[in-house]
Design a protein around this motif. Structure first.
Motif, short mmCIF file in Angstrom:
data_model
loop_
_atom_site.label_atom_id
_atom_site.label_comp_id
_atom_site.label_asym_id
_atom_site.label_seq_id
_atom_site.Cartn_x
_atom_site.Cartn_y
_atom_site.Cartn_z
N LYS A 35 0.51 -1.18 0.00
CA LYS A 35 -0.09 0.08 0.00
C LYS A 35 1.17 1.16 0.11
O LYS A 35 0.56 2.29 -0.43
CB LYS A 35 -1.09 0.06 1.06
CG LYS A 35 -2.40 -1.05 1.04
CD LYS A 35 -2.63 -0.43 2.54
CE LYS A 35 -4.05 -1.79 2.54
NZ LYS A 35 -4.57 -2.29 3.59
N GLY A 39 0.43 3.76 -3.12
CA GLY A 39 -0.41 4.62 -2.81
C GLY A 39 -0.18 5.65 -2.53
O GLY A 39 -0.53 6.59 -2.59
N HIS A 40 0.93 5.78 -1.49
CA HIS A 40 1.99 7.41 -0.42
C HIS A 40 2.70 7.25 -1.80
O HIS A 40 3.18 8.13 -2.08
CB HIS A 40 2.54 6.66 0.76
CG HIS A 40 1.06 6.54 1.32
ND1 HIS A 40 0.54 7.45 1.89
CD2 HIS A 40 0.82 5.28 2.12
CE1 HIS A 40 -0.03 6.65 2.96
NE2 HIS A 40 -0.28 5.72 3.13
N GLU A 89 -6.47 -1.81 -4.03
CA GLU A 89 -6.99 -1.40 -3.11
C GLU A 89 -6.08 -0.36 -2.92
O GLU A 89 -6.95 0.92 -3.37
CB GLU A 89 -6.66 -1.72 -2.04
CG GLU A 89 -7.59 -0.94 -0.62
CD GLU A 89 -6.96 -1.56 0.90
OE1 GLU A 89 -6.80 -0.62 1.60
OE2 GLU A 89 -7.78 -2.67 0.98
N ALA A 90 -4.97 0.38 -3.80
CA ALA A 90 -4.22 1.69 -3.63
C ALA A 90 -4.69 2.19 -4.79
O ALA A 90 -4.66 3.15 -4.63
CB ALA A 90 -2.72 1.47 -2.97
N LYS A 91 -4.28 1.42 -6.05
CA LYS A 91 -4.74 1.64 -7.52
C LYS A 91 -5.80 0.19 -7.93
O LYS A 91 -4.95 -0.86 -8.00
CB LYS A 91 -3.46 1.88 -7.84
CG LYS A 91 -3.30 2.73 -9.42
CD LYS A 91 -1.54 3.11 -9.75
CE LYS A 91 -1.27 3.83 -11.01
NZ LYS A 91 -2.19 3.79 -12.13
#
Length: 104
Positions: A35, A39-40, A89-91
């Motif tokens: 993630k 995500g970050h 979930e993140a992308k």
């Protein structure tokens, strides 16, 4: 966790770090890493590369709380599924590649 790059390969670019017994806390750590990367940090995806990525020994350590020693071996697919799901979930269109390169 086992840290012997000569025997076990690499996971997420950290030399020799693998999750041989699929302890929940270790799975959670790698899910959070996936993630974080996507995500970050904005990675487009993950390519996990190394030998023995599907090789997990039975775990006899009572601290790991397996119902039976083979549970760790049987659960390896769930580990990779958790990574895959975390990445998406993140992308939603993240590329997730698992390559057991270097196997003989």
């Amino acid at each position: 966790m086992v840290r012997d790059a000569s025997r076990l390969g690499d996971l997420f670019g950290v030399p020799g770090v693998v999750v041989p017994h699929l302890v929940l806390e270790e799975v959670d750590y790698f899910v959070e890493q996936a993630k974080r990367f996507i995500g970050h940090w904005g990675y487009e995806g993950l390519k996990t590369d190394g030998q023995h990525l599907n090789s997990v020994a039975p775990c006899y350590n009572p601290k790991h709380r397996h119902a039976r020693p083979q549970e760790s071996t049987e659960s390896v697919a769930l580990f990779w599924k958790a990574i895959h799901e975390a990445a998406h979930e993140a992308k939603s269109d993240a590329l997730v590649e698992l390559c057991p390169c270097g196997t003989r």
